[in-house]
Scaffold this motif. Structure first.
Motif, short mmCIF file in Angstrom:
data_model
loop_
_atom_site.label_atom_id
_atom_site.label_comp_id
_atom_site.label_asym_id
_atom_site.label_seq_id
_atom_site.Cartn_x
_atom_site.Cartn_y
_atom_site.Cartn_z
N GLU A 129 0.86 -1.20 0.05
CA GLU A 129 -0.03 0.07 0.09
C GLU A 129 0.95 1.32 -0.06
OE1 GLU A 129 -2.68 -0.10 3.24
OE2 GLU A 129 -3.59 1.77 2.53
N ARG A 130 0.69 2.24 -0.64
CA ARG A 130 1.49 3.25 -0.78
C ARG A 130 2.99 3.15 -1.23
NH1 ARG A 130 1.63 7.92 3.05
NH2 ARG A 130 1.64 9.30 1.11
N SER A 188 0.37 6.19 -6.54
CA SER A 188 0.54 5.88 -5.41
C SER A 188 0.35 6.62 -4.24
CB SER A 188 1.90 4.86 -5.39
OG SER A 188 2.32 4.51 -4.04
N SER A 190 -1.14 9.30 -4.66
CA SER A 190 -2.47 10.27 -4.66
C SER A 190 -3.75 9.48 -3.72
CB SER A 190 -2.97 10.38 -6.19
OG SER A 190 -3.47 8.88 -6.60
N HIS A 191 -3.29 8.16 -3.61
CA HIS A 191 -4.69 7.59 -2.77
C HIS A 191 -4.85 8.26 -1.42
CE1 HIS A 191 -4.78 4.47 -5.62
NE2 HIS A 191 -3.75 3.97 -5.18
N GLY A 218 -6.46 8.41 -9.56
CA GLY A 218 -6.33 7.89 -8.46
C GLY A 218 -7.33 8.58 -7.46
N LYS A 222 -11.23 7.84 -5.91
CA LYS A 222 -11.45 7.99 -4.40
C LYS A 222 -13.16 8.83 -4.36
CE LYS A 222 -8.18 5.87 -2.54
NZ LYS A 222 -8.34 4.40 -2.41
N GLN A 251 -11.43 -0.46 -11.53
CA GLN A 251 -12.25 0.19 -10.59
C GLN A 251 -13.66 0.13 -10.41
OE1 GLN A 251 -10.87 2.04 -7.53
NE2 GLN A 251 -8.95 1.08 -7.98
#
Ligand SMILES: C[S@@+](CC[C@H](N)C(=O)[O-])C[C@H]1O[C@@H](n2cnc3c(N)ncnc32)[C@H](O)[C@@H]1O
Length: 381
Positions: A129-130, A188, A190-191, A218, A222, A251
């Motif tokens: 993650e990230r 990554s 931008s999450h 990204g 969201k 997505q």
């Protein structure tokens, strides 16, 4: 054992002056030293500069380890140095030295001659993650390194020296592998920003969000997941737009986003909320103002429209440390007139374009979110 081996600061004989503090700090307390922030950590001026030079070699090793796939190889199994060397086609005696460095810096742990990833090392795998894997690969690419290495020339010429005469986005359009890593690097980081922007409390009036230069999408994804009544528009360079389609499909957002392959200076689509995330710092004031003016015109017909600018911003007071000075150097090195600005500078340019910043809040990674609305009375003032 030397002070460097023990990790203790080395007292510099030059600092043994009459005004040496009684606390034993390595640096004398003089008025001119007060803004020297590592003083608080007890680091000598010599070690401070040395650490900056050491960082060049440290990054070279980290980049080599990522590029040779060491973190990926260790992501599912523990391996010996010889097994790793064979798997990544490296000379065992050299690989062993890289592994020593990774071990000493806590990226891997060692048990019975077998290396395994620590949490720190796992953050450099593609699945993390990230993940910072793509950021490291982009930052260590010869194009990026050369731009920083040529800064002394840029200071003199006043504009960067792009490889093959191409500036970054033209270069990315020609280099599929670098472009792939750059887009994933942006995705990554931008999450966390996307989550914070999606959690703003004022989506009731928003039907359409347009992300300009939105990368693979990204942040927009969201927002769309959090607000089912909202549809999205992503405006991106054609090379990125094609991959953004794929990202939105993955997505499950196919029907809710229109991806426009185009140039942001050629026109702004209609929307209630506009997003500019990490776009302004690539632009000089003339181009940034031209973009803001186009946005202001697009927003003029819609009383509820607003513009969200997500950017790293320089401290308003000079002399305060900030990582954004380093990013500003990168912009200086790579983009004609690219620059990181302070919040005041953004506010001034917004006002010139007939927009007013009405709210400012902090985002993850020390970024700032400025929310602006149309304010026609400000035009030309
Ligand atoms: C630093 S990235 C930021 C990406 C994304 N907004 C984010 O925050 O993760 C800047 C983006 O602007 C896009 N871009 C640059 N110039 C553009 C232009 N003239 N028209 C449309 N997009 C552009 C680039 O392709 C890139 O994806």
């Amino acid at each position: 054992m030397t002070a460097r081996q023990t990790g203790q600061p080395t007292p510099d004989p030059a600092d043994q002056t009459a005004d040496q503090p009684e606390t034993g700090s390595a640096l004398p307390v003089r008025e001119r030293d007060r803004t020297y922030f590592p003083r608080a950590w007890g680091i000598t001026p010599y070690d401070y500069v040395q650490s900056m030079m050491d960082a060049v070699a440290a990054f070279g090793l980290l980049h080599a380890a990522v590029k040779r796939g060491i973190f990926e190889l260790l992501s599912n199994e523990e391996l010996t140095a010889d097994e790793l060397a064979a798997a990544c086609n490296a000379k065992p005696s050299y690989l062993w030295r890289v592994m020593n460095w990774l071990h000493a810096n806590s990226f891997v742990a060692l048990r019975d001659d077998r290396y395994r990833l620590t949490d720190l090392g796992r953050g450099l795998t593609a699945a993390a993650e990230r993940s910072q894997r793509d950021a490291v690969l982009v930052t260590g690419h010869p194009y990026w390194l050369r731009a920083i290495g040529d800064l002394d020339q840029t200071f003199v010429r006043g504009y960067p020296l792009p490889e093959d005469g191409l500036f970054p986005y033209s270069h990315l359009a020609d280099d599929d592998e670098l472009s792939y890593h750059f887009n994933r690097f942006m995705l990554s980081r931008s999450h966390a920003i996307g989550v914070k922007i999606a959690n703003l409390d004022d989506y009731a009036h928003v039907r359409t969000v347009c992300d300009i230069g939105g990368g693979l999408g990204g942040i927009l994804a969201k927002i769309l997941h959090a607000h089912p009544h909202v549809t999205g528009v992503l405006l991106e360079r054609p090379e990125v737009a094609a991959d953004a389609h794929t990202y939105f499909s993955l997505q499950d957002l196919d029907g809710r986003v229109k991806v426009i392959a185009g140039d942001m200076f050629d026109g702004i689509p209609a929307a209630d909320r506009y997003l500019l995330s990490s776009v302004a710092h690539n632009l000089g004031d003339v181009n940034y103002l031209s973009l803001l003016t186009q946005l202001s015109q697009a927003m003029a017909a819609n009383d509820h429209a607003d513009l969200l600018i997500a950017e790293g911003m320089l401290p308003s007071a000079p002399g305060r440390p900030s990582r954004w000075y380093d990013i500003d150097a990168r912009m200086m090195a790579m983009f004609p007139d690219g620059r990181v600005r302070s919040e005041d500078e953004h506010r001034r340019l917004l006002e010139h374009a007939g927009l007013r910043a009405v709210r400012s809040l902090m985002l993850p990674d020390d970024q700032t979110l400025l929310i602006a609305q149309h304010a026609p009375a400000l035009i030309g003032s």
